[in-house]
Design a protein around this motif. Structure first.
Motif, mmCIF file in Angstrom:
data_model
loop_
_atom_site.group_PDB
_atom_site.id
_atom_site.type_symbol
_atom_site.label_atom_id
_atom_site.label_comp_id
_atom_site.label_asym_id
_atom_site.label_seq_id
_atom_site.Cartn_x
_atom_site.Cartn_y
_atom_site.Cartn_z
ATOM 1 N N SER A 173 3.884 10.099 -6.451
ATOM 2 C CA SER A 173 4.514 11.198 -5.723
ATOM 3 C C SER A 173 5.761 10.738 -4.975
ATOM 4 C CB SER A 173 3.512 11.820 -4.748
ATOM 5 O OG SER A 173 2.426 12.405 -5.450
ATOM 6 N N GLY A 174 5.652 9.657 -4.243
ATOM 7 C CA GLY A 174 6.799 9.183 -3.486
ATOM 8 C C GLY A 174 7.901 8.605 -4.350
ATOM 9 N N GLN A 224 -3.695 2.387 7.221
ATOM 10 C CA GLN A 224 -2.869 2.207 8.412
ATOM 11 C C GLN A 224 -1.718 1.226 8.200
ATOM 12 O OE1 GLN A 224 -6.159 1.565 8.260
ATOM 13 N NE2 GLN A 224 -7.002 3.434 9.196
ATOM 14 N N GLY A 225 -1.656 0.614 7.017
ATOM 15 C CA GLY A 225 -0.578 -0.318 6.730
ATOM 16 C C GLY A 225 -0.935 -1.772 6.931
ATOM 17 N N ALA A 274 -8.884 4.730 -3.082
ATOM 18 C CA ALA A 274 -7.514 5.075 -3.454
ATOM 19 C C ALA A 274 -6.618 3.845 -3.412
ATOM 20 C CB ALA A 274 -6.970 6.146 -2.511
ATOM 21 N N ARG A 275 -5.683 3.820 -4.333
ATOM 22 C CA ARG A 275 -4.672 2.772 -4.319
ATOM 23 C C ARG A 275 -3.699 2.990 -3.152
ATOM 24 N NH1 ARG A 275 -3.174 3.704 -10.516
ATOM 25 N NH2 ARG A 275 -4.266 5.650 -10.020
ATOM 26 N N PRO A 276 -3.099 1.922 -2.636
ATOM 27 C CA PRO A 276 -2.215 2.063 -1.459
ATOM 28 C C PRO A 276 -0.839 2.617 -1.831
ATOM 29 C CG PRO A 276 -2.288 -0.227 -2.122
ATOM 30 C CD PRO A 276 -3.263 0.503 -3.022
ATOM 31 N N SER A 277 -0.825 3.711 -2.591
ATOM 32 C CA SER A 277 0.453 4.248 -3.056
ATOM 33 C C SER A 277 1.215 4.942 -1.941
ATOM 34 C CB SER A 277 0.209 5.232 -4.205
ATOM 35 O OG SER A 277 -0.666 6.273 -3.795
ATOM 36 N N ALA A 322 5.313 -2.947 -5.850
ATOM 37 C CA ALA A 322 4.182 -3.642 -5.248
ATOM 38 C C ALA A 322 3.051 -3.830 -6.254
ATOM 39 C CB ALA A 322 3.684 -2.865 -4.030
ATOM 40 N N SER A 323 2.775 -2.792 -7.046
ATOM 41 C CA SER A 323 1.732 -2.913 -8.066
ATOM 42 C C SER A 323 2.108 -3.965 -9.102
ATOM 43 C CB SER A 323 1.511 -1.556 -8.740
ATOM 44 O OG SER A 323 0.544 -1.659 -9.762
ATOM 45 N N ARG A 324 3.378 -4.001 -9.472
ATOM 46 C CA ARG A 324 3.822 -5.012 -10.426
ATOM 47 C C ARG A 324 3.607 -6.424 -9.861
ATOM 48 N NH1 ARG A 324 7.266 -4.384 -14.707
ATOM 49 N NH2 ARG A 324 7.749 -2.298 -13.946
ATOM 50 N N LEU A 325 3.874 -6.586 -8.578
ATOM 51 C CA LEU A 325 3.621 -7.873 -7.932
ATOM 52 C C LEU A 325 2.147 -8.248 -8.019
ATOM 53 C CD1 LEU A 325 4.330 -10.255 -5.935
ATOM 54 C CD2 LEU A 325 3.792 -8.624 -4.106
#
Length: 823
Positions: free
Chosen positions: A106-107, A229-230, A387-390, A400-403
Motif C-alpha cells: 500500500s505505501g 511500534q517500530g 503481519a509483516r512489518p510493511s 527491507a524485505s530484500r535485505l
C-alpha cells in the motif's frame, strides 16, 4: 456543351466531398460506440483461476455492455511483479488499467494508483463489509489505495495417509515433532521412491522467503522482526535458533535445491507424491483436492511452533487497485467493485479456496461444508496470523524485505552464520528506522589484539618523546641565528601538528567507549594535524621564496603575523572540508562480517567511512597543500645558502608521504575485514611519516648548530691543541677542518760522515708552519662566513633596512659572492 461539362464536374466534386464527410461521421460514431477494453493484470496460479477470471469478465460485460476485460497474467514471483509495477508507475504507463497489489504494498504503490474514495464517494457500505484490519492496511493517510480481494495465510499441508501408515495419530505440533516425522517417513518411503523428501517449503530469494522467515522466528518466540511500534526485535537467541534450524533441514529432510523453490515448486513436489509435509497458501487446496497422489490423502493444520513460541502464519492476501495514469479510470473502479463483491468472493472460495474478506460471507455457517478440505479444517488459533512489518517500514518495505531474504539466503547457502545474519539485519533495519544512525546495540567492536595495541602504544610514546626532545632543543637554541631564521614559533607548530596526527593512533586503538566519537576523532586529529604541520612548514618557507624570487624594487613585508594568519586559514579550510564530508554523509559504522572460507565467526566489526564525494574533497584539498609545498621547493632550489634553502627537505618529505600513502592505503582497503592488520598498517604509516619527516626538517638545523659550536672552539686555538704523545703529534681543528699528522718526538740522523745530529728544531718549524697555514685558512673561512651571514641577514630584513636593491637582489648577491671567491 462546355458549360454543361463544367457543371457536371462540379457536381461530382461536391458529391465526393459529402460522401467523405458521411463516411468519416460513420467511422467516428462507430469508434464512439466501440467497447472499452480494460487491461487487468492478475496472478493466475491454478487452472481454476483462468476459468473463474474468464467467467468474471463475461459477467461484467453483461452488466456493462460497453466494456470488455482483457486479463494479463502477472509474473508468478511477487518480487518480480513488484519490480514490474514500480517500473510501470515510474514511466506513468497507460498500458494497465487495474491490477492486483499485495497487501503489503500500500505505501509503495500509493503514488501510482487512484484514490478510490474519490470514485466511490466515501461509500461506507462498500468498505464496512470488509475485515477492518485489512481495510486499515489498504489506506495511506486519507487515501484508499485498494480494495481487498482475498486474504491469505499459509498452512502445513501433510499426507494424512502416510502419518497413519507410520503410526502417527495426529499432525506435528512442534518443529521437533515435524523433523522426527519427516525423517521417519522419508526413510521409509525411499524404499520405493528415491526422490522422496520429508519437508518442502519456499527457500528462493523473494518475498515468499521473507514470509517463511517471519513464521520461523515468530514460532520460536523471536518476535515479529520489527514490532508495530517500530522497535527492531530480531536480534535475539530465539531468532538465531530458528535460522539455524532452517539451515539444518537442507540436505537432511529437505532437498538441497529448496533454495530455488517458490510456491509452485513445493506444490509440484507435494501433489506428485514426493513430499510428506509442505508449507503453502490456501490456493494449493484446489490443486491437492484434484491431484491423484493427494486427493483424499492430505489435510492441513497450523504451522508448527517451538516450545517457547506460538503457531504463526504470515498474513497475506491481494487487493485490487486502479492505475492513476490509465485512460479508463471510472470503468476500472467499477470492475474493482464487482470483483470484490460477496458473490465473487463466494465463488472464488468454493472453487479455489481463496479465503474471503467479507464479513457477510464469513457469517455463512455452511460455507466450509461445501468443499472437501478447506481452511476451516485448520482450526486456527486467534493469534495464528502475524503481519509483516510493511506499515512501519513503508514506503521502503520492498527494500527491507530484500535485505531480509538476501541475508538469510546466505545462511541457507552456508555462507554466513545465523548469529551474524540476525545481527546484520537487525542493525540495518534499525539504521533505516533511525534515519541512518545505528542503534547502540549494533556498535559491537571487533577486539584488537592486546599485544598489537600495546606495541603501537609504546612506539607512539617513543615518537612523542622524540618530538618533545626536538621541541626542547628548539627552545634551548631559540636565539641562535639558525633557529631564528627558521621562525621557531612555526617550528613548534610543525611539531604540534605531528603530535596531533600521532594522537589519532589512540583513536584507532579504540581506547574510549564512545565509538561514534572515535570515528570522528581519528580522522579529524589526523587531517587537522596534517594541516597544522605542513601548513606551518610551507607558510613560513613561503617568506624565503617570496624574498628570493622578488625581482622588483618594491620591498617585501612578510611578518610572523601574516604567516600565522595563513596557517590558520589552511587549518580552517581543512575543517570546512571535513564538515562538508559530514554534511554529505555522516560518519556511520559500516557492518563488516569477518568470514573464514564458508564460515563466519559471528562478530561484527566497524569501520569509519566517508562519503565518496567527501573523500574526494579531502584528498583534493590535502593534495593541493602538498602541491603548493612542491612549487615553493622548486622556486627556491637554486638558493646556495643552506640556512635558507629547505627545498630538498620539503621535496623529500612530500615524496615520503605520497609514497607511503599510495602503497599502504590500497593494502589497507584490501584488509578491511582484518582490523588488527589495518591498525598495524595505519599506525606504522603515521609513526614512520612523523618520525622521518620531522627528522628531515629539524636534524640538519641542529647539525649546523653543532658544527658552528665546533668552529667557535677551533677559533680559540692555542698551544694546547697540539698534543704530544709517545706515538707522535696531532693537530686537530674540529668541525670544519681537520689535519692529522704523525711526527716522531725526536729524530736522529747521520750525516755523510756518519755523525748523528738532531733535527728536532726542523720538525718543530715545519709543524709551526702547518699550524699557521691552517689558522690562515680558518680566518679566511670565518671572514667569508661572517660577510655572508651579514648579507643574509640584510636579505631577510630588506623591508626595514635601507639597502640598495642591487645589493639584495639574487643577481647582486651572487656577483658579490663570486668576486669574494676570486679575491
Amino acid at each position: 456543351g462546355m458549360s454543361r461539362w463544367m457543371i457536371g464536374r462540379r457536381s461530382m466534386r461536391s458529391l465526393s466531398f459529402w460522401t467523405s464527410v458521411v463516411l468519416c461521421a460513420l467511422l467516428w460514431l462507430r469508434a464512439v460506440s466501440a467497447d472499452v477494453m480494460l487491461n487487468f493484470m492478475s496472478t493466475i496460479l491454478t487452472p481454476a483461476d483462468t476459468l473463474m477470471l474468464k467467467n468474471f469478465a463475461d459477467r461484467f460485460h453483461e452488466l456493462h455492455p460497453d466494456t470488455r476485460v482483457h486479463v494479463t497474467p502477472s509474473p508468478i514471483e511477487s518480487t518480480d511483479y513488484y519490480d514490474f509495477l514500480q517500473g510501470e508507475m515510474s514511466r506513468q504507463s497507460k498500458t494497465l488499467d487495474l491490477f492486483q497489489v499485495d497487501v503489503i504494498w500500500s505505501g509503495d504503490v500509493e503514488h501510482g494508483v487512484v484514490n478510490l474514495f474519490d470514485h466511490i464517494g466515501g461509500n461506507t457500505n462498500i468498505t464496512s463489509d470488509f475485515i477492518p484490519s485489512i481495510i486499515e492496511n489498504s489506506q495511506v493517510g486519507e487515501k484508499l489505495v485498494s480494495l481487498p480481494w482475498y486474504t491469505d495465510y499459509p498452512f502445513l499441508f501433510y499426507r494424512s495417509d502416510l502419518l497413519q501408515k507410520y503410526g502417527y495419530p495426529a499432525p506435528p505440533e512442534t518443529w521437533d515433532e515435524l523433523e522426527e516425522m519427516a525423517r521417519v517417513i522419508q526413510e521409509g518411503e525411499r524404499a520405493t521412491e528415491l526422490g522422496f523428501w520429508g519437508w518442502v517449503w519456499q527457500g528462493h530469494g523473494y518475498e515468499g522467503l521473507t514470509c517463511n522467515i517471519l513464521e520461523w522466528v515468530a514460532s520460536h518466540g523471536g518476535g515479529r522482526i520489527v514490532e508495530p511500534q517500530g522497535e527492531v526485535t530480531f536480534n535475539n537467541n530465539n531468532s538465531i535458533k530458528a535460522l539455524e534450524r532452517a539451515a539444518s533441514w537442507i540436505g537432511t529432510i529437505t532437498p538441497a535445491n529448496v533454495v530455488d523453490y517458490a510456491e509452485s515448486d513445493a506444490l509440484d513436489m507435494f501433489v506428485s507424491g514426493k513430499a510428506a509435509f509442505m508449507r503453502n497458501w490456501p490456493y494449493a487446496l484446489e490443486v491437492c483436492n484434484v491431484a491423484s497422489a493427494t486427493k483424499g490423502k492430505f489435510n492441513i493444520t497450523m504451522l508448527p511452533r517451538d516450545e517457547q513460541g506460538v503457531h504463526a502464519g504470515t498474513l497475506g492476501g491481494w487487493n485490487l487497485a486502479a492505475n492513476r495514469f490509465g485512460n479508463n479510470i471510472d470503468d476500472s473502479v467499477a470492475l474493482i467493485e464487482y470483483l470484490t463483491s460477496v458473490d465473487v468472493q463466494r465463488t472464488r472460495f468454493l472453487n479455489a479456496s481463496y479465503p474471503p474478506v467479507s464479513l457477510t460471507l464469513a457469517a455463512e455457517n455452511d460455507l466450509c461444508s461445501r468443499i472437501n478440505v478447506s481452511i476451516c479444517d485448520a482450526k486456527l488459533n486467534s493469534d495464528y496470523i502475524v503481519a509483516r512489518p510493511s506499515t512501519v517500514l513503508a514506503p521502503n518495505y520492498g527494500e527491507a524485505s530484500r535485505l531480509i531474504w538476501t541475508t538469510v539466503g546466505q545462511v541457507l547457502y552456508g555462507r554466513m552464520s545465523a548469529a551474524a545474519a540476525v545481527r546484520s539485519i537487525a542493525c540495518e533495519l534499525g539504521s533505516r528506522l533511525n534515519g541512518g544512525v545505528l542503534p547502540k546495540t549494533c556498535l559491537i567492536m571487533h577486539e584488537l589484539s592486546s599485544g598489537v595495541v600495546l606495541a603501537a602504544s609504546i612506539l607512539c610514546v617513543v615518537v612523542y618523546v622524540y618530538l618533545i626532545g626536538l621541541a626542547a632543543l628548539l627552545a634551548f637554541h631559540h636565539q641562535h641565528p639558525v633557529i631564528v631564521r627558521s621562525s621557531p614559533v612555526f617550528c613548534w607548530g610543525i611539531l604540534f601538528g605531528a603530535c596531533l596526527s600521532c594522537s589519532s593512533i589512540f583513536m584507532n586503538a579504540r581506547l574510549i567507549d564512545n565509538l561514534v566519537l572515535q570515528c570522528w576523532l581519528q580522522d579529524w586529529l589526523l587531517f587537522i594535524g596534517f594541516a597544522g604541520c605542513f601548513g606551518s612548514l610551507f607558510a613560513k618557507y613561503e617568506r624565503v621564496a617570496r624574498l628570493y624570487t622578488n625581482r622588483s624594487l618594491r620591498p617585501v613585508n612578510v611578518s610572523n603575523s601574516t604567516i600565522f594568519i595563513r596557517v590558520c586559514l589552511i587549518v580552517f579550510c581543512e575543517i570546512i572540508v571535513l564538515c562538508l564530508d559530514k554534511a554529505i554523509q555522516q560518519f556511520d559504522l559500516d557492518l563488516m562480517v569477518t568470514s573464514h572460507e564458508n564460515d563466519v565467526d559471528g562478530t561484527i566489526s566497524y569501520s569509519c567511512s566517508s562519503s565518496t564525494i567527501g573523500l574526494v574533497l579531502i584528498v583534493c584539498y590535502n593534495g593541493w597543500v602538498l602541491l603548493w609545498g612542491c612549487v615553493l621547493a622548486w622556486q627556491t632550489r637554486s638558493i646556495k645558502f643552506l640556512n635558507f634553502n629547505e627545498s630538498k627537505h620539503i621535496a623529500l618529505s612530500v615524496w615520503i608521504l605520497a609514497v607511503t600513502a599510495l602503497v599502504i592505503v590500497p593494502v589497507m582497503s584490501g584488509l578491511s575485514t582484518q582490523p588488527n592488520a589495518v591498525f598495524v598498517l595505519r599506525s606504522f604509516v603515521i609513526l614512520f611519516d612523523a618520525l622521518t619527516i620531522m627528522s628531515i626538517i629539524f636534524i640538519p638545523k641542529f647539525h649546523i648548530i653543532w658544527r658552528e659550536s665546533q668552529v667557535k672552539k677551533s677559533v680559540g686555538f692555542s698551544a694546547s691543541h697540539v698534543r704530544n704523545s709517545s706515538q707522535g703529534k696531532s693537530i686537530e681543528l674540529a668541525g670544519v677542518y681537520d689535519v692529522s699528522h704523525t711526527l716522531p718526538v725526536s729524530s736522529h740522523f747521520k750525516d755523510k760522515d756518519g755523525e748523528e745530529f738532531s733535527q728536532a728544531p726542523l720538525v718543530e718549524l715545519r709543524q709551526t708552519r702547518r699550524v699557521v697555514e691552517v689558522l690562515r685558512y680558518k680566518v679566511r673561512t670565518l671572514a667569508f662566513q661572517l660577510w655572508s651571514e651579514k648579507l643574509r641577514y640584510r636579505l631577510l630584513r630588506q623591508e626595514i633596512e635601507d639597502v640598495p636593491p642591487e645589493s639584495v637582489s639574487p643577481e647582486g648577491f651572487e656577483e658579490r659572492e663570486r668576486k669574494s671567491e676570486m679575491s
